[in-house]
Design a protein around this motif. Structure first.
Motif, PDB file in Angstrom:
ATOM      1  N   VAL A 137       0.901  -1.133  -0.049  1.00 13.34           N
ATOM      2  CA  VAL A 137       0.011  -0.098  -0.021  1.00 13.34           C
ATOM      3  C   VAL A 137       0.906   1.394  -0.164  1.00 13.34           C
ATOM      4  CG1 VAL A 137      -1.730   1.261   1.182  1.00 13.34           C
ATOM      5  CG2 VAL A 137      -2.020  -1.197   1.120  1.00 13.34           C
ATOM      6  N   ALA A 138       0.495   2.214  -0.821  1.00 10.96           N
ATOM      7  CA  ALA A 138       1.245   3.483  -0.914  1.00 10.96           C
ATOM      8  C   ALA A 138       1.051   4.300   0.301  1.00 10.96           C
ATOM      9  CB  ALA A 138       0.981   4.232  -2.103  1.00 10.96           C
ATOM     10  N   GLY A 139       1.886   5.117   0.748  1.00  5.83           N
ATOM     11  CA  GLY A 139       1.679   5.985   2.048  1.00  5.83           C
ATOM     12  C   GLY A 139       2.953   6.881   2.001  1.00  5.83           C
ATOM     13  N   ILE A 140       3.172   7.716   3.136  1.00  4.17           N
ATOM     14  CA  ILE A 140       4.129   8.452   3.675  1.00  4.17           C
ATOM     15  C   ILE A 140       4.564   8.204   5.123  1.00  4.17           C
ATOM     16  CG2 ILE A 140       3.895   9.944   1.638  1.00  4.17           C
ATOM     17  CD1 ILE A 140       2.899  11.903   3.833  1.00  4.17           C
ATOM     18  N   PHE A 141       5.696   8.498   5.556  1.00  2.12           N
ATOM     19  CA  PHE A 141       6.125   8.403   6.893  1.00  2.12           C
ATOM     20  C   PHE A 141       6.241   9.641   7.152  1.00  2.12           C
ATOM     21  CE2 PHE A 141       7.035   4.036   5.913  1.00  2.12           C
ATOM     22  CZ  PHE A 141       6.602   3.387   7.134  1.00  2.12           C
ATOM     23  N   VAL A 142       5.830  10.111   8.560  1.00  2.00           N
ATOM     24  CA  VAL A 142       6.224  11.493   9.159  1.00  2.00           C
ATOM     25  C   VAL A 142       6.501  11.135  10.448  1.00  2.00           C
ATOM     26  CG1 VAL A 142       5.053  13.918  10.017  1.00  2.00           C
ATOM     27  CG2 VAL A 142       4.229  12.621   7.989  1.00  2.00           C
ATOM     28  N   ASN A 176       2.112  -1.097  -4.823  1.00  2.00           N
ATOM     29  CA  ASN A 176       2.406   0.496  -4.752  1.00  2.00           C
ATOM     30  C   ASN A 176       3.283   0.719  -3.976  1.00  2.00           C
ATOM     31  OD1 ASN A 176       1.308   2.588  -5.802  1.00  2.00           O
ATOM     32  ND2 ASN A 176      -0.369   2.933  -4.882  1.00  2.00           N
ATOM     33  N   GLY A 177       3.586   2.026  -4.024  1.00  2.00           N
ATOM     34  CA  GLY A 177       4.632   2.862  -3.165  1.00  2.00           C
ATOM     35  C   GLY A 177       4.720   4.235  -3.532  1.00  2.00           C
ATOM     36  N   ILE A 178       5.247   4.908  -2.691  1.00  2.00           N
ATOM     37  CA  ILE A 178       5.745   6.525  -3.206  1.00  2.00           C
ATOM     38  C   ILE A 178       7.245   6.521  -2.869  1.00  2.00           C
ATOM     39  CG2 ILE A 178       5.416   8.623  -1.907  1.00  2.00           C
ATOM     40  CD1 ILE A 178       2.516   8.147  -1.373  1.00  2.00           C
ATOM     41  N   ALA A 179       7.704   7.241  -3.764  1.00  2.00           N
ATOM     42  CA  ALA A 179       9.276   7.492  -3.881  1.00  2.00           C
ATOM     43  C   ALA A 179       9.429   8.934  -3.018  1.00  2.00           C
ATOM     44  CB  ALA A 179       9.946   7.408  -5.145  1.00  2.00           C
ATOM     45  N   PHE A 180       9.020   9.967  -3.639  1.00  2.00           N
ATOM     46  CA  PHE A 180       9.314  11.258  -3.286  1.00  2.00           C
ATOM     47  C   PHE A 180       8.169  11.999  -2.892  1.00  2.00           C
ATOM     48  CE2 PHE A 180      12.711  10.219  -6.323  1.00  2.00           C
ATOM     49  CZ  PHE A 180      13.796  10.923  -5.814  1.00  2.00           C
ATOM     50  N   VAL A 181       8.263  12.979  -1.848  1.00  2.00           N
ATOM     51  CA  VAL A 181       7.007  13.724  -1.307  1.00  2.00           C
ATOM     52  C   VAL A 181       7.757  15.069  -1.465  1.00  2.00           C
ATOM     53  CG1 VAL A 181       5.805  14.056   0.742  1.00  2.00           C
ATOM     54  CG2 VAL A 181       7.044  11.897   0.586  1.00  2.00           C
ATOM     55  N   SER A 182       6.782  15.947  -1.693  1.00  2.00           N
ATOM     56  CA  SER A 182       6.929  17.268  -1.855  1.00  2.00           C
ATOM     57  C   SER A 182       6.076  18.173  -0.748  1.00  2.00           C
ATOM     58  CB  SER A 182       6.425  18.053  -3.223  1.00  2.00           C
ATOM     59  OG  SER A 182       7.528  17.212  -4.109  1.00  2.00           O
ATOM     60  N   SER A 183       6.621  19.475  -0.190  1.00  2.00           N
ATOM     61  CA  SER A 183       5.810  19.925   0.763  1.00  2.00           C
ATOM     62  C   SER A 183       5.097  21.395   0.169  1.00  2.00           C
ATOM     63  CB  SER A 183       6.725  20.544   1.929  1.00  2.00           C
ATOM     64  OG  SER A 183       7.795  21.357   1.339  1.00  2.00           O
ATOM     65  N   ALA A 218       2.279  13.890  -3.244  1.00  2.00           N
ATOM     66  CA  ALA A 218       3.132  12.677  -3.511  1.00  2.00           C
ATOM     67  C   ALA A 218       2.492  12.071  -4.731  1.00  2.00           C
ATOM     68  CB  ALA A 218       3.522  12.047  -2.422  1.00  2.00           C
ATOM     69  N   GLY A 219       3.363  11.416  -5.774  1.00  2.00           N
ATOM     70  CA  GLY A 219       2.808  10.554  -6.785  1.00  2.00           C
ATOM     71  C   GLY A 219       3.222   9.008  -6.312  1.00  2.00           C
ATOM     72  N   ASP A 220       2.376   8.197  -6.678  1.00  2.00           N
ATOM     73  CA  ASP A 220       2.835   6.815  -6.474  1.00  2.00           C
ATOM     74  C   ASP A 220       2.775   5.746  -7.652  1.00  2.00           C
ATOM     75  OD1 ASP A 220       0.234   5.884  -7.618  1.00  2.00           O
ATOM     76  OD2 ASP A 220      -0.741   6.091  -5.565  1.00  2.00           O
ATOM     77  N   VAL A 221       3.369   4.748  -7.474  1.00  2.00           N
ATOM     78  CA  VAL A 221       3.568   4.051  -8.625  1.00  2.00           C
ATOM     79  C   VAL A 221       2.485   3.557  -9.524  1.00  2.00           C
ATOM     80  CG1 VAL A 221       4.626   1.570  -9.388  1.00  2.00           C
ATOM     81  CG2 VAL A 221       5.545   3.167  -7.282  1.00  2.00           C
ATOM     82  N   PHE A 222       1.368   3.647  -9.091  1.00  2.00           N
ATOM     83  CA  PHE A 222       0.020   3.382  -9.897  1.00  2.00           C
ATOM     84  C   PHE A 222      -0.394   4.515 -10.614  1.00  2.00           C
ATOM     85  CE2 PHE A 222      -1.717  -0.287  -6.711  1.00  2.00           C
ATOM     86  CZ  PHE A 222      -0.468  -1.240  -7.284  1.00  2.00           C
ATOM     87  N   GLY A 223       0.119   5.779 -10.410  1.00  2.00           N
ATOM     88  CA  GLY A 223      -0.107   6.903 -11.199  1.00  2.00           C
ATOM     89  C   GLY A 223      -1.167   7.799 -10.383  1.00  2.00           C
ATOM     90  N   TYR A 224      -1.221   7.635  -9.314  1.00  2.00           N
ATOM     91  CA  TYR A 224      -2.212   8.443  -8.481  1.00  2.00           C
ATOM     92  C   TYR A 224      -1.215   9.679  -7.767  1.00  2.00           C
ATOM     93  CZ  TYR A 224      -5.533   4.988  -9.468  1.00  2.00           C
ATOM     94  OH  TYR A 224      -6.417   4.155  -9.630  1.00  2.00           O
ATOM     95  N   VAL A 225      -1.848  10.818  -7.866  1.00  2.00           N
ATOM     96  CA  VAL A 225      -1.209  12.071  -6.992  1.00  2.00           C
ATOM     97  C   VAL A 225      -2.105  12.234  -5.764  1.00  2.00           C
ATOM     98  CG1 VAL A 225      -0.566  14.442  -7.252  1.00  2.00           C
ATOM     99  CG2 VAL A 225      -0.143  13.092  -9.127  1.00  2.00           C
ATOM    100  N   TRP A 226      -1.153  12.150  -4.710  1.00  2.15           N
ATOM    101  CA  TRP A 226      -1.950  12.299  -3.196  1.00  2.15           C
ATOM    102  C   TRP A 226      -1.712  13.875  -2.639  1.00  2.15           C
ATOM    103  CZ3 TRP A 226      -5.710   8.810  -2.115  1.00  2.15           C
ATOM    104  CH2 TRP A 226      -5.240   7.661  -2.785  1.00  2.15           C
ATOM    105  N   ARG A 227      -2.712  14.253  -1.752  1.00  6.11           N
ATOM    106  CA  ARG A 227      -2.435  15.133  -0.969  1.00  6.11           C
ATOM    107  C   ARG A 227      -2.700  15.029   0.351  1.00  6.11           C
ATOM    108  NH1 ARG A 227      -6.340  20.636  -1.522  1.00  6.11           N
ATOM    109  NH2 ARG A 227      -7.587  19.630   0.155  1.00  6.11           N
ATOM    110  N   ILE A 244       4.508   7.075 -11.296  1.00  2.00           N
ATOM    111  CA  ILE A 244       5.226   8.368 -11.010  1.00  2.00           C
ATOM    112  C   ILE A 244       5.987   7.995 -10.136  1.00  2.00           C
ATOM    113  CG2 ILE A 244       4.937  10.499  -9.958  1.00  2.00           C
ATOM    114  CD1 ILE A 244       1.901  10.455 -10.577  1.00  2.00           C
ATOM    115  N   THR A 245       7.499   8.234 -10.251  1.00  2.40           N
ATOM    116  CA  THR A 245       8.749   7.719  -9.474  1.00  2.40           C
ATOM    117  C   THR A 245       9.386   9.106  -9.014  1.00  2.40           C
ATOM    118  OG1 THR A 245       9.975   7.086 -11.386  1.00  2.40           O
ATOM    119  CG2 THR A 245       8.456   5.323 -10.206  1.00  2.40           C
ATOM    120  N   THR A 246       9.073  10.324  -9.483  1.00  2.00           N
ATOM    121  CA  THR A 246       9.949  11.257  -9.398  1.00  2.00           C
ATOM    122  C   THR A 246       8.968  12.429  -8.304  1.00  2.00           C
ATOM    123  OG1 THR A 246       9.085  12.236 -11.531  1.00  2.00           O
ATOM    124  CG2 THR A 246      11.308  11.215 -11.370  1.00  2.00           C
ATOM    125  N   ARG A 247       9.708  13.441  -8.203  1.00  2.00           N
ATOM    126  CA  ARG A 247       9.044  14.600  -7.305  1.00  2.00           C
ATOM    127  C   ARG A 247       7.904  15.176  -7.908  1.00  2.00           C
ATOM    128  NH1 ARG A 247      11.206  16.073  -2.666  1.00  2.00           N
ATOM    129  NH2 ARG A 247      13.229  15.553  -3.363  1.00  2.00           N
TER     130      ARG A 247
END
Length: 390
Positions: free
Chosen positions: A36-41, A73-80, A94-103, A129-132
């Motif tokens: 599952v795609a997500g981010i760590f804070v 799925n997964g997320i490589a880069f996160v932007s603020s 952030a964008g994930d490997v499945f091609g979704y952009v998340w906020r 999406i594998t870049t920022r």
């Protein structure tokens, strides 16, 4: 964390958040146990320095694979994004490997309220999406600016002893997408930090689809000069923003949520992080080499450095690469060179000295190159985050 943490390679962010603490922020990477795609804070107590780890999950895992392959799925880069300029992060994208952009909404002072938006901001239709994601504020002729998310698609899986490097299949793109879900932010931001949005009656704010974007196109111009092995022009089609009066024809004509630009080269990809310079989106593309494992026969990789307006995807009024364009080059009347074949790798960097701006990067031969660019070529917009440069 074990079930969510995969193979990470994106550069982490260090940002201050609304609970008064500093945080280390990064994507969970590919091939986690649950996929599952997500981010760590990871926040740090201001007094003791003790860390607290939170995983913000998108909920999109193998069952959401747009290719139907039940991949991970997964997320490589996160932007603020710091929307009000107080140097405290408000949203993460952030964008994930499945091609979704998340906020991810971090506007609360209570970490328990930090959460991902219930639906993706944008879907590429399955392109990875594998870049920022670049986040900018695009100035409007009237009214408040728009938050624009610039996204490139592509993916590379490295070569092994038995197989060559594998790349995302099909045509890949550069996108610019308007995050128009701004109603809640405009309630929080005060009179000085408003952004143009579009109201929605849906329970979950709808995800922007590629069909809602205006199409920009590239055309090749034959020629070479020094380090340059080809030139491209980019169209200058107008973006008729939804709810605006940008274009004639009323509501039906003004219905765009951004732009898209197809990469025309064979298997051409965005696998290096684009950058924002002079309100232009500057990106190095990669046209993969034809590598054969355990063989001496190979075709070198190639690529174009593109410089287009971040808000519209169009070529700027003046070419960013005017100093690289020989006068003998046959450029169609009214067209602007917006891409040059520099075979650059990695993210472009810029140095300004003695009144000149120089693009500095490494090429596919592993050597550094420095070429003068035109600083008068500009777009419309500005950054909505900050970084200390030293």
């Amino acid at each position: 964390c074990g079930a969510h943490l995969g193979n990470t390679y994106g550069t982490p962010l260090i940002r201050r958040l609304h609970n008064g603490e500093w945080a280390l922020i990064f994507g969970n990477g590919r091939n986690s146990a649950n996929g599952v795609a997500g981010i760590f804070v990871v926040t740090f107590n201001a007094t003791s320095g003790a860390p607290s780890v939170r995983f913000l999950s998108t909920g999109y895992g193998p069952s959401r694979d747009p290719q139907g392959a039940s991949g991970k799925n997964g997320i490589a880069f996160v932007s603020s994004a710091d929307l009000d300029g107080d140097r405290v992060t408000d949203y993460l994208y952030a964008g994930d490997v499945f091609g979704y952009v998340w906020r991810f909404d971090l506007t609360s002072s209570n970490p328990s309220d930090w959460a991902v938006r219930s639906t993706p901001v944008f879907s590429t239709g399955g392109l990875p999406i594998t870049t920022r994601v670049l986040v900018s504020s695009a100035l409007s002729a009237t009214g408040a600016p728009r938050v624009i998310l610039n996204v490139g698609t592509g993916q590379v899986l490295p070569q092994t002893a038995t197989a060559g490097a594998a790349y995302a299949s099909g045509t890949q793109y550069l996108f610019g997408v308007w995050d128009a879900d701004m109603a809640r932010w405009n309630e929080l931001g005060g009179a000085t930090a408003q952004y143009t949005g579009v109201a929605s009656t849906a329970t979950n704010y709808p995800t922007v689809a590629t069909s809602e974007l205006v199409t920009q196109t590239t055309s090749s111009v034959t020629g070479s000069s020094g380090e340059v092995n080809g030139y491209r022009t980019v169209s200058q089609s107008a973006v008729c923003w939804r709810g605006s009066t940008t274009c004639t024809g009323g509501t039906s004509a003004n219905n765009h949520m951004g732009w898209r630009l197809a990469l025309p080269g064979t298997s051409e990809q965005i696998v290096f992080n684009p950058v924002l310079f002079n309100s232009l989106l500057v990106a190095n593309t990669l046209i993969p080499a034809n590598d054969q494992p355990l063989s001496c026969t190979t075709t070198a990789s190639a690529g174009f450095t593109m410089a287009i307006r971040a808000d519209t995807g169009a070529a700027p009024a003046a070419s960013f690469f005017s100093s690289l364009t020989p006068s003998s080059l046959s450029v169609p009347t009214g067209a602007v060179i917006a891409g040059v074949g520099l075979n650059g790798t990695g993210s472009p960097s810029f140095v300004t000295t003695r009144g000149r701006t120089v693009l500095v990067q490494q090429n596919n031969r592993g050597t550094g190159t420095a070429v003068q660019v035109n600083p008068s070529a500009t777009g419309k917009g500005q950054r909505v985050n900050w970084i200390r440069v030293r």
